[in-house]
Design a protein around this motif. Structure first.
Motif, PDB file in Angstrom:
ATOM      1  N   ASN A 108      10.072   5.731  10.586  1.00  0.00           N
ATOM      2  CA  ASN A 108       9.336   5.035   9.514  1.00  0.00           C
ATOM      3  C   ASN A 108       9.665   3.559   9.343  1.00  0.00           C
ATOM      4  OD1 ASN A 108       8.352   7.728   8.376  1.00  0.00           O
ATOM      5  ND2 ASN A 108      10.570   7.938   8.394  1.00  0.00           N
ATOM      6  N   SER A 109      10.584   3.043  10.126  1.00  0.00           N
ATOM      7  CA  SER A 109      10.981   1.644   9.948  1.00  0.00           C
ATOM      8  C   SER A 109      11.675   1.153  11.210  1.00  0.00           C
ATOM      9  CB  SER A 109      11.956   1.508   8.773  1.00  0.00           C
ATOM     10  OG  SER A 109      13.178   2.155   9.100  1.00  0.00           O
ATOM     11  N   ILE A 264       5.785   2.440   9.715  1.00  0.00           N
ATOM     12  CA  ILE A 264       5.940   3.265  10.912  1.00  0.00           C
ATOM     13  C   ILE A 264       6.975   2.604  11.821  1.00  0.00           C
ATOM     14  CG2 ILE A 264       4.066   2.138  12.215  1.00  0.00           C
ATOM     15  CD1 ILE A 264       3.386   4.975  13.350  1.00  0.00           C
ATOM     16  N   GLY A 265       7.682   3.409  12.575  1.00  0.00           N
ATOM     17  CA  GLY A 265       8.602   2.901  13.587  1.00  0.00           C
ATOM     18  C   GLY A 265       8.539   3.828  14.783  1.00  0.00           C
ATOM     19  N   PHE A 285       9.259  12.307   7.648  1.00  0.00           N
ATOM     20  CA  PHE A 285       7.998  11.554   7.595  1.00  0.00           C
ATOM     21  C   PHE A 285       7.614  10.952   8.939  1.00  0.00           C
ATOM     22  CE2 PHE A 285       9.354  11.137   3.058  1.00  0.00           C
ATOM     23  CZ  PHE A 285       8.263  11.770   2.490  1.00  0.00           C
ATOM     24  N   GLY A 286       8.542  10.944   9.873  1.00  0.00           N
ATOM     25  CA  GLY A 286       8.296  10.280  11.158  1.00  0.00           C
ATOM     26  C   GLY A 286       7.091  10.870  11.868  1.00  0.00           C
ATOM     27  N   LEU A 290      -0.894  10.031   8.571  1.00  0.00           N
ATOM     28  CA  LEU A 290      -1.406   8.818   7.931  1.00  0.00           C
ATOM     29  C   LEU A 290      -0.932   7.564   8.658  1.00  0.00           C
ATOM     30  CD1 LEU A 290      -3.116   7.941   5.503  1.00  0.00           C
ATOM     31  CD2 LEU A 290      -0.996   7.752   4.184  1.00  0.00           C
ATOM     32  N   ALA A 291       0.376   7.474   8.865  1.00  0.00           N
ATOM     33  CA  ALA A 291       0.933   6.288   9.530  1.00  0.00           C
ATOM     34  C   ALA A 291       0.424   6.201  10.972  1.00  0.00           C
ATOM     35  CB  ALA A 291       2.460   6.351   9.496  1.00  0.00           C
TER      36      ALA A 291
END
Ligand SMILES: Cc1ncc(COP(=O)(O)O)c(C=O)c1O
Length: 401
Positions: A108-109, A264-265, A285-286, A290-291
């Motif tokens: 996520n980052s 997102i990452g 969440f990864g 949606l992302a």
């Protein structure tokens, strides 16, 4: 418990009351964005040459991103990684088809992407290189704010007050191949570098250096991991900055510009290095739909419209304009560095801050570098010629006055 009612026109009070004191902020409250422009709560318009710190690749609220998110949000926002979801696999495929890497892990980052790379290097070292675990980074590099990525980050001001940091990181001078050669031991699993150091004021690895690092890593059997969290997704005039050096990394981390504003990452690796097994790494969440729908839309648009090519062309326009400003007297600029639509403009003592404030007063947003000596210029890749010329006009006035 009673809630204090705060005057919404006083965000500084609200911040003091409710938010931790972490960000030096411009004294404006942004409420809306479109393209290269944002508006504050007073209705004032600003030309955003930060792209939200290299995040809004297509500009603010680009219809392609808005539509992708809108469609996905009404279909499936989140599902456990215990099942397959199509946006995740489609974005993974797109990344693999358009890079030199073979496998993707989503998070996520940027910091999380680098944490993944660090773990991957350790697992690879443990299973493929006799227990090697050390990672060599640059003493002026930046890789994030988690404990692991702080340990990888060279800047002392980022690390101090948070020790002890995780072991296993060694720092060397950037662009000094001999220093890197001296630092590699049998314990070294990987070298982790930004091809272009953003926080350090857009400091470029030289061609000689990065090619030399690749050759050295091959010679020593060490992984080359490139942090493309700021430099990736077309910013430097190629889809990935490594392409401009004619080399391929073993691992690459991406975040910021990939989601076009949605968090997102991703950590990408060559097949031989993608050694994780179920249970080694995970993220709730990864890779959420949606992302990934946003990321898929951004990457498709960047490729279909050849935005890296656009970044090269308009980057040249900016470079030429900055060169003209440098040729005029009294500008205070000591250096201009950059690639594509990404520049670091260095000033003498205090100059960067003064010019940043003057630009803000004239309705233009820029980013100050972590060193405090440079301004970073990083417009969205959809920037127009007119917007570049407007930037140059405002910047010329700001450095002169
Ligand atoms: C090169 C680089 N790596 C990692 C990070 C950390 O990314 P994030 O803030 O998304 O954790 C940044 C953020 O500026 C960065 O520039």
């Amino acid at each position: 418990m009673t809630m204090t009612r705060l005057d919404p026109s006083e965000p500084r009070n609200a911040e003091r009351a409710f938010h931790m004191n972490t960000y030096p902020r411009a004294p404006i409250t942004v409420v809306r964005g479109e393209g290269l422009r944002v508006w504050d709560d007073q209705g004032r318009e600003f030309l955003d040459f930060t792209s939200g710190l290299c995040v809004n690749t297509l500009g603010h609220c680009h219809p392609v991103v808005v539509e992708a998110v809108r469609a996905q949000v009404g279909t499936l926002i989140h599902a456990t990684n215990g099942v397959y979801t199509l946006p995740q696999l489609e974005l993974a495929r797109l990344l693999v088809e358009h890079s030199a890497l073979d496998k993707v892990f989503f998070c996520n980052s940027g910091a999380e992407a680098n944490e993944c790379a660090i773990k991957l290097a350790r697992k690879w070292g443990r299973t493929r290189k006799g227990g090697a675990y050390e990672i060599i980074t640059a003493n002026t590099g930046f890789h994030g704010r988690t404990l692991g990525t702080m340990a990888a980050t060279g800047h002392r001001h980022v690390q101090q007050d948070f020790e002890p940091l995780p072991e296993g990181f060694t720092q060397v001078e950037f662009n000094d191949l001999a220093a890197l050669r001296d630092a590699i031991t049998e314990r070294t699993a990987a070298v982790l570098l930004e091809p272009i150091q953003g926080v350090n004021g857009v400091e470029l690895a030289t061609q000689e250096y990065l090619r030399g690092v690749r050759a050295l890593c091959d010679e020593k059997g060490v992984l080359l991991m490139l942090d493309e969290i700021q430099s990736g997704v077309g910013r430097t005039g190629t889809l990935w900055a490594y392409e401009g050096y004619g080399i391929e990394p073993d691992v690459m981390t991406v975040a910021k510009g990939l989601g076009g504003g949605v968090a997102i990452g991703a950590c990408l690796a060559k097949d031989a290095v993608a050694v994780f097994q179920p249970g080694d790494h995970a993220s709730t969440f990864g890779g959420n739909p949606l992302a990934c729908a946003a990321g898929r839309a951004v990457l498709q648009e960047v490729i279909a419209r050849d935005l890296p090519g656009h970044a090269r062309r308009l980057g040249e326009r900016l470079r030429a304009g900055l060169g003209e400003i440098q040729a005029e007297p009294g500008h205070g600029i000591t250096a201009v560095r950059g690639a594509g639509l990404w520049f670091g403009i260095e000033f003498g003592e205090g100059g960067a801050n003064t010019v940043w404030e003057r630009c803000l007063r004239r309705g233009m947003l820029l980013v100050r570098s972590g060193t405090g000596r440079a301004l970073r210029v990083s417009p969205s890749l959809t920037v127009t010629e007119q917007e570049c010329d407007r930037f140059l006009e405002v910047f010329r006035q700001a450095v002169r006055s």
